[in-house]
Design a protein around this motif. Sequence first.
Motif, PDB file in Angstrom:
ATOM      1  N   GLU A 153     134.551  45.714  18.498  1.00 50.91           N
ATOM      2  CA  GLU A 153     135.903  46.201  18.224  1.00 50.91           C
ATOM      3  C   GLU A 153     136.457  46.775  19.518  1.00 50.91           C
ATOM      4  OE1 GLU A 153     135.416  49.047  15.127  1.00 50.91           O
ATOM      5  OE2 GLU A 153     134.901  47.547  13.586  1.00 50.91           O
ATOM      6  N   SER A 154     137.634  46.296  19.920  1.00 49.33           N
ATOM      7  CA  SER A 154     138.161  46.751  21.207  1.00 49.33           C
ATOM      8  C   SER A 154     139.626  46.396  21.355  1.00 49.33           C
ATOM      9  CB  SER A 154     137.363  46.133  22.361  1.00 49.33           C
ATOM     10  OG  SER A 154     137.920  46.499  23.609  1.00 49.33           O
TER      11      SER A 154
ATOM     12  N   ALA B 194     127.417  48.845  28.281  1.00 47.86           N
ATOM     13  CA  ALA B 194     128.356  49.971  28.267  1.00 47.86           C
ATOM     14  C   ALA B 194     128.313  50.719  29.596  1.00 47.86           C
ATOM     15  CB  ALA B 194     128.021  50.914  27.111  1.00 47.86           C
TER      16      ALA B 194
ATOM     17  N   LYS C 130     129.694  52.899  21.791  1.00 44.15           N
ATOM     18  CA  LYS C 130     131.096  52.967  22.225  1.00 44.15           C
ATOM     19  C   LYS C 130     131.164  53.420  23.680  1.00 44.15           C
ATOM     20  CE  LYS C 130     135.597  54.905  20.929  1.00 44.15           C
ATOM     21  NZ  LYS C 130     136.009  55.190  22.319  1.00 44.15           N
ATOM     22  N   ASP C 131     131.963  52.714  24.488  1.00 42.75           N
ATOM     23  CA  ASP C 131     132.105  53.083  25.894  1.00 42.75           C
ATOM     24  C   ASP C 131     133.552  53.459  26.210  1.00 42.75           C
ATOM     25  OD1 ASP C 131     133.712  50.770  26.634  1.00 42.75           O
ATOM     26  OD2 ASP C 131     131.884  49.578  26.541  1.00 42.75           O
ATOM     27  N   GLU C 132     133.770  53.855  27.448  1.00 39.23           N
ATOM     28  CA  GLU C 132     135.110  54.210  27.912  1.00 39.23           C
ATOM     29  C   GLU C 132     135.537  53.276  29.042  1.00 39.23           C
ATOM     30  OE1 GLU C 132     134.768  58.345  28.957  1.00 39.23           O
ATOM     31  OE2 GLU C 132     134.962  59.008  26.874  1.00 39.23           O
TER      32      GLU C 132
ATOM     33  N   TYR D 112     128.873  56.731  23.572  1.00 35.62           N
ATOM     34  CA  TYR D 112     128.496  57.323  22.292  1.00 35.62           C
ATOM     35  C   TYR D 112     127.663  56.330  21.477  1.00 35.62           C
ATOM     36  CZ  TYR D 112     132.275  60.430  23.706  1.00 35.62           C
ATOM     37  OH  TYR D 112     133.074  61.302  24.414  1.00 35.62           O
TER      38      TYR D 112
ATOM     39  N   GLY E 186     138.540  50.982  25.897  1.00 32.25           N
ATOM     40  CA  GLY E 186     137.097  50.925  25.723  1.00 32.25           C
ATOM     41  C   GLY E 186     136.704  49.888  24.686  1.00 32.25           C
TER      42      GLY E 186
ATOM     43  N   THR F 186     133.683  49.032  21.422  1.00 34.98           N
ATOM     44  CA  THR F 186     132.598  49.472  20.542  1.00 34.98           C
ATOM     45  C   THR F 186     131.865  48.244  20.024  1.00 34.98           C
ATOM     46  OG1 THR F 186     133.887  51.401  19.823  1.00 34.98           O
ATOM     47  CG2 THR F 186     131.984  50.782  18.488  1.00 34.98           C
TER      48      THR F 186
ATOM     49  N   SER G 265     126.226  51.740  16.387  1.00 36.63           N
ATOM     50  CA  SER G 265     127.394  51.466  17.216  1.00 36.63           C
ATOM     51  C   SER G 265     127.198  52.068  18.605  1.00 36.63           C
ATOM     52  CB  SER G 265     128.667  52.031  16.578  1.00 36.63           C
ATOM     53  OG  SER G 265     128.619  53.447  16.505  1.00 36.63           O
TER      54      SER G 265
END
Length: 288
Positions: A272-273, A193, A219-221, A204, A278, A280, A217
């Motif tokens: 998931e993306s 990430a 999650k990135d941006e 996150y 981003g 996840t 999980s």
Amino acid sequence: MKIEQSIKSFLKTGPTQDRDINELVRELLEQQANEKDISIKTQLLKNLVFQYSLAERKLAELNQLKNKFLGITAHDLRNPIVSIRGFSELILGESENLTNDQRELLTIINTVSNQMLTLLNDLLDVSIIESGKLDLQLELASFSDFLVDRVKINTVIADKKGIKLHADFDDVPETLFDSNRIGQVIDNLISNAIKFSPPSANIYVKIKKDDEVIRVSVKDEGPGISMDDKLKLFGEYQRLTAKPTGGEKSTGLGLSIAKKIVEAHRGKIWAESEPGSGATFLFTIPLR
């Protein structure tokens, strides 16, 4: 059997205008040809199954040989690489008489040795996992406390790119897991990430209880994952089209190792993306 039935039927009814000896002979020849054809196909199928079995056995033997060779090679190379990394860090940290060129050269040596050590460790993990010798050291512990420590460790790396790690942990029961191996999974997901997120982005990390499993999980941006790249995820030596934003290197083994570790815990891992939104990465491990 069909030929005998045809003969018996002919003898019973006798020759007629619609059914003479020539017709019987033709039917008998056709049936004989069909039965011979079936016999040949059956034998060919048996031969193919036998050849496939031999090839599968040979492939398994070659794969075991490859894993053994890979493990020995990686293990033998690891010690000198550790020495090179250690000596370069020692000289960089204690010597005040280095010129700028010398310091730059030592920094390159240290960086490259770190990258090589990461690759060797990944290769060792692959050889261990594929040989079926991945023994989990399961201990009953707080998963939330464990994850807090992993986030703190990775915060140091994130700070170098101005990236902020956010932790959101539900209160989950203690569970059995191998902290070293699951630590590899967490570190890989967070480091990925960080690699693919732009400077000053947010990451996150969440943990929650979902029925009878703990779900984590990250999650990135970053740029997200394309449809083609989704098919490559968790495969060995796979490189995605998205590039690290800080020039970081990747062995292409991290996600495949993470998948095998999670599955060894009887859990699941997936992503998931959507491109541009981003990504996840999530994984679960059972509470029981």
